[in-house]
Design an enzyme around this catalytic site. Structure first.
Site, PDB file in Angstrom:
ATOM      1  N   ASP A  43      24.995 -39.883  -6.236  1.00 10.37           N
ATOM      2  CA  ASP A  43      23.667 -40.462  -6.462  1.00 10.37           C
ATOM      3  C   ASP A  43      23.000 -39.784  -7.655  1.00 10.37           C
ATOM      4  OD1 ASP A  43      21.269 -42.050  -4.942  1.00 10.37           O
ATOM      5  OD2 ASP A  43      20.517 -40.239  -5.920  1.00 10.37           O
ATOM      6  N   TYR A  48      17.203 -38.189 -14.143  1.00  6.11           N
ATOM      7  CA  TYR A  48      17.827 -36.868 -13.956  1.00  6.11           C
ATOM      8  C   TYR A  48      18.524 -36.380 -15.241  1.00  6.11           C
ATOM      9  CZ  TYR A  48      17.529 -38.284  -8.987  1.00  6.11           C
ATOM     10  OH  TYR A  48      17.124 -38.739  -7.758  1.00  6.11           O
ATOM     11  N   LYS A  73      19.605 -45.032 -10.908  1.00  3.71           N
ATOM     12  CA  LYS A  73      18.264 -45.625 -10.755  1.00  3.71           C
ATOM     13  C   LYS A  73      17.634 -45.799 -12.127  1.00  3.71           C
ATOM     14  CE  LYS A  73      18.046 -42.477  -6.837  1.00  3.71           C
ATOM     15  NZ  LYS A  73      18.715 -41.267  -7.396  1.00  3.71           N
ATOM     16  N   HIS A 104      13.629 -47.040  -9.467  1.00  3.33           N
ATOM     17  CA  HIS A 104      13.397 -45.668  -8.979  1.00  3.33           C
ATOM     18  C   HIS A 104      12.044 -45.496  -8.301  1.00  3.33           C
ATOM     19  CE1 HIS A 104      14.685 -41.266  -9.965  1.00  3.33           C
ATOM     20  NE2 HIS A 104      14.157 -41.346  -8.776  1.00  3.33           N
TER      21      HIS A 104
END
Ligand code: NAD
Length: 265
Positions: A43, A48, A73, A104
């Site tokens: 994930d 990120y 996302k 997200h």
């Protein structure tokens, strides 16, 4: 490994490896360790900044693409930016399809964002699409406007915030609930919780293992994160025991409807 079946018919491993806050330069190593231990569900997210590290680890594993379930996302707002982000994610992940892409969070033009995801879903670039950090009203709005029912809702869910109303709602709608921060990010000294520790002693399992087992026995997908290989292994070793109904009830009892940031969704 156990699986859940999404409303697309696809199988999703009920346990995955989350990579939030893993620095980009450390991601390939961490994901490589997770893959070596048996994790096949990863994930990540545009936010990120480590999708490329995940892509490198997938390639380096030498395993066929179809062995993996990859979620990412989009943090962009609106149709155009999301179309670009989908292509960028495919490039970074070094793949021609993504198993699941989530919006997200709620942003100004999240309907436009969902429209781009739906289009890419029809084109086969995204095998499933879904939402994260949405409330019931917002999910209903999406379902009223689009033909594609979200396959997954990824919201905060852990022992102190069990999300019973939302889980009931998603079940009714055929949406798979997925927990982010299954350990509540370690807050409230959760790894030393006396009730959870005592339950663990009966099964020879740690607090972390009891928590993850609880979540998956509730039918919820969990994506714990750790950069340490021994913790990754600990978090993966939850398929050789089953919590009794009485222990499940005791763990349900620990719910305080207390989110990490005071959010309701
Ligand atoms: P988490 O609840 O998984 O907790 C992570 C913390 O627990 C880390 O500090 C880690 O060191 C510690 N830990 C992990 N395993 C342990 C063990 N066996 N023993 C002791 N300590 C242990 O928190 P998270 O990383 O925020 O959430 C997991 C994943 O969920 C993320 O990596 C990300 O993929 C996803 N996520 C999504 C959203 C979203 O908005 N959709 C938000 C947060 C997280």
């Amino acid at each position: 490994m156990d699986y859940v079946t999404l409303n697309t018919g696809a199988k999703m491993p009920i346990l995955g490896f989350g990579v939030y806050q893993i620095p980009p330069e450390e991601t390939e190593r961490a994901v490589g360790d997770a893959i070596a231990l048996g994790y096949r569900h990863i994930d990540t997210a545009q936010y990120y900044r480590n999708e490329a590290g995940v892509g490198h680890a997938l390639k380096a594993s030498g395993l066929p693409r179809e062995e993996f379930f990859i979620t990412t996302k989009v943090g962009t707002s609106g149709y155009r930016d999301t179309k670009h982000q989908i292509e960028r994610a495919l490039r970074h992940l070094q793949t021609d399809y993504i198993d699941l892409m989530l919006v997200h969070w709620v942003m100004s033009d999240y309907h436009g964002t969902y429209q781009a995801l739906e289009e890419a879903h029809r084109e086969g670039k995204l095998r499933a699409i879904g939402l994260s950090n949405f409330n019931q009203r917002q999910i209903q709005g999406i379902m009223a406007q689009f033909a594609t029912v979200p396959a997954v809702l990824q919201n905060e869910m852990h022992i102190f915030h069990q999300q019973n109303a939302m889980r009931e709602f998603t079940k009714e709608k055929g949406i798979q609930f997925e927990s982010w921060a299954p350990f509540g990010e370690g807050a409230h000294d959760i790894f030393n919780h006396p009730v959870i520790a005592q339950i663990g002693t009966k099964y020879g399992k740690t607090v972390a293992q009891v928590i993850l087992r609880f979540i998956i026995q509730e039918g919820v997908v969990a994506i714990p994160k750790s950069i340490r290989k021994e913790r990754m292994a600990e978090n993966f070793a939850i398929f050789d025991f089953e919590l009794s109904p009485a222990d499940m009830a005791a763990l349900r009892h620990l719910n305080e409807d207390r989110g990490l940031f005071g959010w309701n969704n």
